[in-house]
Write a protein that holds these residues in place. Sequence first.
Motif, PDB file in Angstrom:
ATOM      1  N   GLU A 114       1.056  46.346  27.747  1.00  0.00           N
ATOM      2  CA  GLU A 114       0.937  45.668  29.210  1.00  0.00           C
ATOM      3  C   GLU A 114      -0.445  45.189  29.620  1.00  0.00           C
ATOM      4  O   GLU A 114      -0.775  44.144  29.942  1.00  0.00           O
ATOM      5  CB  GLU A 114       1.575  46.602  30.287  1.00  0.00           C
ATOM      6  CG  GLU A 114       1.604  45.591  31.581  1.00  0.00           C
ATOM      7  CD  GLU A 114       2.435  46.468  32.640  1.00  0.00           C
ATOM      8  OE1 GLU A 114       2.337  46.031  33.879  1.00  0.00           O
ATOM      9  OE2 GLU A 114       3.067  47.515  32.489  1.00  0.00           O
ATOM     10  N   ASN A 115      -1.476  45.720  28.981  1.00  0.00           N
ATOM     11  CA  ASN A 115      -2.750  45.449  29.332  1.00  0.00           C
ATOM     12  C   ASN A 115      -3.428  44.558  28.288  1.00  0.00           C
ATOM     13  O   ASN A 115      -4.603  44.268  28.532  1.00  0.00           O
ATOM     14  CB  ASN A 115      -3.814  46.736  29.452  1.00  0.00           C
ATOM     15  CG  ASN A 115      -3.743  47.481  28.152  1.00  0.00           C
ATOM     16  OD1 ASN A 115      -2.652  47.445  27.466  1.00  0.00           O
ATOM     17  ND2 ASN A 115      -4.730  48.496  28.165  1.00  0.00           N
ATOM     18  N   THR A 116      -2.691  44.237  27.394  1.00  0.00           N
ATOM     19  CA  THR A 116      -3.391  43.303  26.265  1.00  0.00           C
ATOM     20  C   THR A 116      -2.241  42.002  26.102  1.00  0.00           C
ATOM     21  O   THR A 116      -1.686  42.028  25.098  1.00  0.00           O
ATOM     22  CB  THR A 116      -3.616  43.981  24.931  1.00  0.00           C
ATOM     23  OG1 THR A 116      -2.324  44.692  24.556  1.00  0.00           O
ATOM     24  CG2 THR A 116      -4.660  45.070  25.220  1.00  0.00           C
ATOM     25  N   PRO A 117      -2.062  41.339  27.313  1.00  0.00           N
ATOM     26  CA  PRO A 117      -1.216  40.141  26.938  1.00  0.00           C
ATOM     27  C   PRO A 117      -1.894  39.054  25.894  1.00  0.00           C
ATOM     28  O   PRO A 117      -2.760  38.904  25.939  1.00  0.00           O
ATOM     29  CB  PRO A 117      -1.205  39.321  28.319  1.00  0.00           C
ATOM     30  CG  PRO A 117      -2.633  39.876  29.069  1.00  0.00           C
ATOM     31  CD  PRO A 117      -2.684  41.053  28.559  1.00  0.00           C
ATOM     32  N   GLU A 126      -5.093  36.519  19.681  1.00  0.00           N
ATOM     33  CA  GLU A 126      -4.365  36.459  18.470  1.00  0.00           C
ATOM     34  C   GLU A 126      -4.330  37.892  17.968  1.00  0.00           C
ATOM     35  O   GLU A 126      -5.325  38.782  18.108  1.00  0.00           O
ATOM     36  CB  GLU A 126      -4.499  35.426  17.600  1.00  0.00           C
ATOM     37  CG  GLU A 126      -4.179  33.851  17.890  1.00  0.00           C
ATOM     38  CD  GLU A 126      -4.492  32.764  17.326  1.00  0.00           C
ATOM     39  OE1 GLU A 126      -5.276  32.974  16.231  1.00  0.00           O
ATOM     40  OE2 GLU A 126      -3.971  31.687  17.281  1.00  0.00           O
ATOM     41  N   ASN A 127      -3.470  38.092  16.958  1.00  0.00           N
ATOM     42  CA  ASN A 127      -3.461  39.502  16.031  1.00  0.00           C
ATOM     43  C   ASN A 127      -3.610  40.614  16.865  1.00  0.00           C
ATOM     44  O   ASN A 127      -4.232  41.530  16.379  1.00  0.00           O
ATOM     45  CB  ASN A 127      -4.781  39.269  14.983  1.00  0.00           C
ATOM     46  CG  ASN A 127      -4.642  37.999  14.108  1.00  0.00           C
ATOM     47  OD1 ASN A 127      -3.545  37.603  13.832  1.00  0.00           O
ATOM     48  ND2 ASN A 127      -5.860  37.283  13.816  1.00  0.00           N
ATOM     49  N   LEU A 128      -2.857  40.670  17.923  1.00  0.00           N
ATOM     50  CA  LEU A 128      -2.863  41.976  18.709  1.00  0.00           C
ATOM     51  C   LEU A 128      -1.883  42.947  17.858  1.00  0.00           C
ATOM     52  O   LEU A 128      -0.984  42.761  17.209  1.00  0.00           O
ATOM     53  CB  LEU A 128      -2.280  41.718  19.889  1.00  0.00           C
ATOM     54  CG  LEU A 128      -3.364  41.113  20.868  1.00  0.00           C
ATOM     55  CD1 LEU A 128      -2.571  40.190  22.296  1.00  0.00           C
ATOM     56  CD2 LEU A 128      -4.559  41.663  21.494  1.00  0.00           C
ATOM     57  N   THR A 129      -2.094  44.122  18.494  1.00  0.00           N
ATOM     58  CA  THR A 129      -1.309  45.298  17.826  1.00  0.00           C
ATOM     59  C   THR A 129      -0.004  45.395  18.949  1.00  0.00           C
ATOM     60  O   THR A 129      -0.126  45.430  19.873  1.00  0.00           O
ATOM     61  CB  THR A 129      -2.142  46.725  17.977  1.00  0.00           C
ATOM     62  OG1 THR A 129      -3.047  46.441  17.194  1.00  0.00           O
ATOM     63  CG2 THR A 129      -1.096  47.691  17.558  1.00  0.00           C
ATOM     64  N   PHE A 130       1.196  45.432  18.237  1.00  0.00           N
ATOM     65  CA  PHE A 130       2.495  45.457  18.750  1.00  0.00           C
ATOM     66  C   PHE A 130       2.613  46.879  19.555  1.00  0.00           C
ATOM     67  O   PHE A 130       2.116  47.906  19.274  1.00  0.00           O
ATOM     68  CB  PHE A 130       3.743  45.331  17.930  1.00  0.00           C
ATOM     69  CG  PHE A 130       3.691  44.128  17.248  1.00  0.00           C
ATOM     70  CD1 PHE A 130       3.687  43.007  17.697  1.00  0.00           C
ATOM     71  CD2 PHE A 130       3.465  44.126  15.694  1.00  0.00           C
ATOM     72  CE1 PHE A 130       3.617  41.851  16.915  1.00  0.00           C
ATOM     73  CE2 PHE A 130       3.550  42.880  14.643  1.00  0.00           C
ATOM     74  CZ  PHE A 130       3.414  41.772  15.683  1.00  0.00           C
TER      75      PHE A 130
END
Length: 214
Positions: A114-117, A126-130
């Motif tokens: 939630e803290n990394t939309p 882009e390339n965020l961790t699921f």
Amino acid sequence: MNNKVKILIIAALVVILVAVLNLYTFLESSTTSDQPRITNNVSQPVKEKIIELYIDEETGFVREDITEEYVEELRAEIDDLNESTLDKNVLNRQLDEIVHRVDAKKAVNAFYPENTPAINADQVVENLTFKEGLTLETVEEVKETYYFMTAAVQPVDADQTEEETEEVEALDQFQMAINAQIDYAVEGFGSYDIAKRALEEVKALTVGDGQISN
């Protein structure tokens, strides 16, 4: 019949004719005033409110503060307009597009903590961790519902003009951002499944006499 009588008769006829014309004009104006008038000025305030829901209409990114309550207020304003049904349908479709974009953004942001939309206002990461617990099934459902298609694969109305067709050929920046996040998730889970199957195959192997065998 002398001239005085003729003049009186003509004058009387003129008076009657003028009275009839005045009566006709009055009745015509009354009938017209009772009918709804369709003017662009009536719906313009609502159109402007819908446009204001975009951060930038050209890029297609929508504001963060759009609520269901406000959307319903706009729908009520559209219903109350003294406009044709066709004009109201156009406004409702424009509002539907806004709602679809809000829902699409919520859906792809739900891929991550939630803290990394991934998409916030008009900013894209882009390339965020699921997030933990995300499944390929969820990703595929989001793709089926919110993946934006180009005009080449969209059904085109028979009465759609060439100019209107050109307007939907290219995706805007928001639509491309949504598609990119979905593609990233699908590809990520694809790689994960390959790695998972490889690990399961390794675990299935047994070690005996210093040799690895099935």
